[in-house]
Scaffold this motif. Sequence first.
Motif, PDB file in Angstrom:
ATOM      1  N   VAL A 184       0.870  -1.176   0.000  1.00  0.00           N
ATOM      2  CA  VAL A 184       0.000   0.000   0.000  1.00  0.00           C
ATOM      3  C   VAL A 184       0.903   1.220   0.000  1.00  0.00           C
ATOM      4  O   VAL A 184       1.768   1.356   0.875  1.00  0.00           O
ATOM      5  N   VAL A 185       0.729   2.076  -0.985  1.00  0.00           N
ATOM      6  CA  VAL A 185       1.547   3.279  -1.124  1.00  0.00           C
ATOM      7  C   VAL A 185       0.698   4.474  -0.705  1.00  0.00           C
ATOM      8  O   VAL A 185      -0.369   4.729  -1.282  1.00  0.00           O
ATOM      9  N   CYS A 186       1.164   5.193   0.318  1.00  0.00           N
ATOM     10  CA  CYS A 186       0.468   6.373   0.843  1.00  0.00           C
ATOM     11  C   CYS A 186       1.395   7.572   0.670  1.00  0.00           C
ATOM     12  O   CYS A 186       2.126   7.938   1.605  1.00  0.00           O
ATOM     13  N   PRO A 187       1.408   8.208  -0.509  1.00  0.00           N
ATOM     14  CA  PRO A 187       2.431   9.193  -0.826  1.00  0.00           C
ATOM     15  C   PRO A 187       2.163  10.593  -0.311  1.00  0.00           C
ATOM     16  O   PRO A 187       2.988  11.489  -0.517  1.00  0.00           O
ATOM     17  N   GLY A 188       1.003  10.825   0.317  1.00  0.00           N
ATOM     18  CA  GLY A 188       0.692  12.188   0.737  1.00  0.00           C
ATOM     19  C   GLY A 188       0.611  13.107  -0.464  1.00  0.00           C
ATOM     20  O   GLY A 188      -0.104  12.832  -1.429  1.00  0.00           O
ATOM     21  N   ASP A 189       1.379  14.201  -0.436  1.00  0.00           N
ATOM     22  CA  ASP A 189       1.344  15.144  -1.566  1.00  0.00           C
ATOM     23  C   ASP A 189       2.572  15.031  -2.449  1.00  0.00           C
ATOM     24  O   ASP A 189       2.926  15.968  -3.154  1.00  0.00           O
ATOM     25  N   ASP A 190       3.211  13.853  -2.436  1.00  0.00           N
ATOM     26  CA  ASP A 190       4.305  13.554  -3.368  1.00  0.00           C
ATOM     27  C   ASP A 190       3.709  12.807  -4.558  1.00  0.00           C
ATOM     28  O   ASP A 190       3.368  11.632  -4.467  1.00  0.00           O
ATOM     29  N   PHE A 191       3.569  13.505  -5.670  1.00  0.00           N
ATOM     30  CA  PHE A 191       2.937  12.920  -6.855  1.00  0.00           C
ATOM     31  C   PHE A 191       3.961  12.412  -7.873  1.00  0.00           C
ATOM     32  O   PHE A 191       3.572  11.943  -8.945  1.00  0.00           O
ATOM     33  N   ALA A 192       5.261  12.499  -7.561  1.00  0.00           N
ATOM     34  CA  ALA A 192       6.294  12.237  -8.566  1.00  0.00           C
ATOM     35  C   ALA A 192       7.107  10.975  -8.307  1.00  0.00           C
ATOM     36  O   ALA A 192       7.655  10.400  -9.254  1.00  0.00           O
ATOM     37  N   SER A 193       7.212  10.511  -7.075  1.00  0.00           N
ATOM     38  CA  SER A 193       8.180   9.455  -6.763  1.00  0.00           C
ATOM     39  C   SER A 193       7.704   8.069  -7.173  1.00  0.00           C
ATOM     40  O   SER A 193       8.490   7.276  -7.718  1.00  0.00           O
ATOM     41  N   PRO A 247       3.680   7.973 -10.773  1.00  0.00           N
ATOM     42  CA  PRO A 247       3.222   9.294 -11.240  1.00  0.00           C
ATOM     43  C   PRO A 247       2.272   9.186 -12.422  1.00  0.00           C
ATOM     44  O   PRO A 247       1.383  10.032 -12.580  1.00  0.00           O
ATOM     45  N   GLU A 248       2.444   8.157 -13.244  1.00  0.00           N
ATOM     46  CA  GLU A 248       1.574   7.992 -14.407  1.00  0.00           C
ATOM     47  C   GLU A 248       0.152   7.646 -13.998  1.00  0.00           C
ATOM     48  O   GLU A 248      -0.794   7.909 -14.743  1.00  0.00           O
ATOM     49  N   ARG A 249      -0.028   7.066 -12.806  1.00  0.00           N
ATOM     50  CA  ARG A 249      -1.368   6.786 -12.301  1.00  0.00           C
ATOM     51  C   ARG A 249      -1.984   8.025 -11.651  1.00  0.00           C
ATOM     52  O   ARG A 249      -3.159   8.331 -11.845  1.00  0.00           O
ATOM     53  N   LEU A 250      -1.171   8.746 -10.902  1.00  0.00           N
ATOM     54  CA  LEU A 250      -1.682   9.895 -10.166  1.00  0.00           C
ATOM     55  C   LEU A 250      -2.082  11.047 -11.075  1.00  0.00           C
ATOM     56  O   LEU A 250      -3.002  11.807 -10.755  1.00  0.00           O
ATOM     57  N   VAL A 251      -1.413  11.200 -12.199  1.00  0.00           N
ATOM     58  CA  VAL A 251      -1.683  12.344 -13.059  1.00  0.00           C
ATOM     59  C   VAL A 251      -3.129  12.354 -13.551  1.00  0.00           C
ATOM     60  O   VAL A 251      -3.710  13.411 -13.812  1.00  0.00           O
ATOM     61  N   SER A 263      -4.719  17.643  -2.859  1.00  0.00           N
ATOM     62  CA  SER A 263      -6.084  18.129  -3.033  1.00  0.00           C
ATOM     63  C   SER A 263      -6.607  17.776  -4.410  1.00  0.00           C
ATOM     64  O   SER A 263      -5.879  17.844  -5.405  1.00  0.00           O
ATOM     65  N   ALA A 264      -7.872  17.386  -4.450  1.00  0.00           N
ATOM     66  CA  ALA A 264      -8.589  17.160  -5.711  1.00  0.00           C
ATOM     67  C   ALA A 264      -9.919  17.873  -5.634  1.00  0.00           C
ATOM     68  O   ALA A 264     -10.524  17.972  -4.567  1.00  0.00           O
ATOM     69  N   SER A 265     -10.384  18.357  -6.754  1.00  0.00           N
ATOM     70  CA  SER A 265     -11.624  19.132  -6.774  1.00  0.00           C
ATOM     71  C   SER A 265     -12.868  18.267  -6.727  1.00  0.00           C
ATOM     72  O   SER A 265     -13.965  18.766  -6.428  1.00  0.00           O
ATOM     73  N   ASP A 266     -12.730  16.963  -6.993  1.00  0.00           N
ATOM     74  CA  ASP A 266     -13.915  16.123  -7.156  1.00  0.00           C
ATOM     75  C   ASP A 266     -13.985  14.948  -6.196  1.00  0.00           C
ATOM     76  O   ASP A 266     -14.850  14.092  -6.323  1.00  0.00           O
ATOM     77  N   ARG A 267     -13.089  14.877  -5.208  1.00  0.00           N
ATOM     78  CA  ARG A 267     -13.108  13.739  -4.292  1.00  0.00           C
ATOM     79  C   ARG A 267     -12.303  14.071  -3.044  1.00  0.00           C
ATOM     80  O   ARG A 267     -11.378  14.883  -3.093  1.00  0.00           O
ATOM     81  N   THR A 268     -12.650  13.425  -1.935  1.00  0.00           N
ATOM     82  CA  THR A 268     -11.904  13.635  -0.702  1.00  0.00           C
ATOM     83  C   THR A 268     -10.790  12.623  -0.519  1.00  0.00           C
ATOM     84  O   THR A 268      -9.903  12.821   0.309  1.00  0.00           O
ATOM     85  N   MET A 269     -10.829  11.537  -1.278  1.00  0.00           N
ATOM     86  CA  MET A 269      -9.748  10.548  -1.265  1.00  0.00           C
ATOM     87  C   MET A 269      -9.809   9.730  -2.535  1.00  0.00           C
ATOM     88  O   MET A 269     -10.803   9.754  -3.255  1.00  0.00           O
ATOM     89  N   LEU A 270      -8.726   9.014  -2.814  1.00  0.00           N
ATOM     90  CA  LEU A 270      -8.724   8.123  -3.968  1.00  0.00           C
ATOM     91  C   LEU A 270      -7.949   6.865  -3.630  1.00  0.00           C
ATOM     92  O   LEU A 270      -6.990   6.887  -2.859  1.00  0.00           O
ATOM     93  N   THR A 271      -8.413   5.772  -4.197  1.00  0.00           N
ATOM     94  CA  THR A 271      -7.692   4.500  -4.151  1.00  0.00           C
ATOM     95  C   THR A 271      -7.514   4.017  -5.577  1.00  0.00           C
ATOM     96  O   THR A 271      -8.487   3.929  -6.332  1.00  0.00           O
ATOM     97  N   ASP A 272      -6.289   3.736  -5.947  1.00  0.00           N
ATOM     98  CA  ASP A 272      -5.969   3.265  -7.289  1.00  0.00           C
ATOM     99  C   ASP A 272      -5.260   1.914  -7.165  1.00  0.00           C
ATOM    100  O   ASP A 272      -4.586   1.642  -6.161  1.00  0.00           O
ATOM    101  N   ALA A 273      -5.408   1.057  -8.160  1.00  0.00           N
ATOM    102  CA  ALA A 273      -4.807  -0.278  -8.133  1.00  0.00           C
ATOM    103  C   ALA A 273      -3.840  -0.435  -9.296  1.00  0.00           C
ATOM    104  O   ALA A 273      -4.226  -0.921 -10.371  1.00  0.00           O
ATOM    105  N   PRO A 274      -2.582  -0.043  -9.130  1.00  0.00           N
ATOM    106  CA  PRO A 274      -1.600  -0.232 -10.199  1.00  0.00           C
ATOM    107  C   PRO A 274      -1.356  -1.697 -10.537  1.00  0.00           C
ATOM    108  O   PRO A 274      -0.938  -2.023 -11.646  1.00  0.00           O
TER     109      PRO A 274
END
Length: 375
Positions: free
Chosen positions: A192-201, A204-208, A333-344
């Motif tokens: 489980v990856v909990c990167p906080g506000d690090d979108f690059a490490s 990144p291709e999923r978070l974008v 921060s996202a404009s359309d959700r308070t959290m997200l879960t993605d499955a790489p």
Amino acid sequence: MAETYDLAVVGAGICGLAHAWAAAKRGLRVIVLERENAANGASIRNFGFITVTGQQQGDTWCRAMRSRDLWQEACQAADIPVVQQGLVMVGQRPEAVPVLEAFSVTPMGEGCELLAPEGFSRRFPMLRPERLAGALYSPHELRVESREAIPRLAAWLAEAHGVAFRYGVAVRAVAPPQIETAAGSIEAGAAVVCPGDDFASLFPERLVAYGLTRCRLHMLRVAPPQQDYRLPAAVMSDLGLVRYLGYAELPEAAALRSVLEGEQPEHLAQGIHLIAVQSGDGSMIIGDSHHYGDPPPPFADERVDELILEEFRSVAGIAAPRVIQRWNGTYASASDRTMLTDAPAVNVRLVVISSGTGASTSFAIGEETISDLFG
């Protein structure tokens, strides 16, 4: 030989610790990997305020209620002091009262109490708002000292649940069973990856795809206004009624927002709403503001702090206390959700709290994620 675990958690903030606890309760072997030498992000830069009342109706509010219960359990087990309980929402304007009334009759208002000005003054004489139309008291909230609670929680997970921690270790790649770090390889069946506000490490291709940005906020710790002054609970005001979605999405909030746009446009432009909480030593944490952009600029405008203290003075009815500490917090921060879960991958989950609700909802999110991963 590589170390072997059932689950690797990347990130030792509250989101990562929540997932580690949920997995450890199932008897799984867990390791937490943190690139800093200690948790140093949003999890320790906030109010320590586990907020239920005002969270967005639906999943977010339900997660906050569940997380509040889990915080109570963790605080007792890990010897984390609960320094305040409850919330006083002070309605300064007549337009605030219909919002509070409408909220009180929703399922989210269960257990909350509406107060007329006379009842408010008798119950909370230490608060003397310049204007008072009504108030709402909620018993649901808890507050801890974040900068102390997060390391205590981690220590308890290690001692009581056998969770392994590796600090100062950057994770380079996550592809279970291999987790590649700057200190070597670790084997884990899932991650489980909990990167906080690090979108690059990592990923990144999923978070974008989620259109994430970063929110920066001003935080202030102030000296006790007087030796025996005690806030009865956390305190909020009208500005929170148009920001917290549990209130702001009610139709009745539109009239209040219109009034605030005329009376407090600068506060709204700076994303300011009031939260005031008190610590055991009498000092108070007061905030906050919201400015969006990636990267967040490092320069803080004194005018924003003045506006925050102005709102506190208006609500508390006392002179703004002396500031003894200032800091910035940042969160995803996202404009359309308070959290997200993605499955790489089938055995990897990427979890981002994309709002200021991390302390309030992470424990419930951790349970959901671990249930999804391990059935």
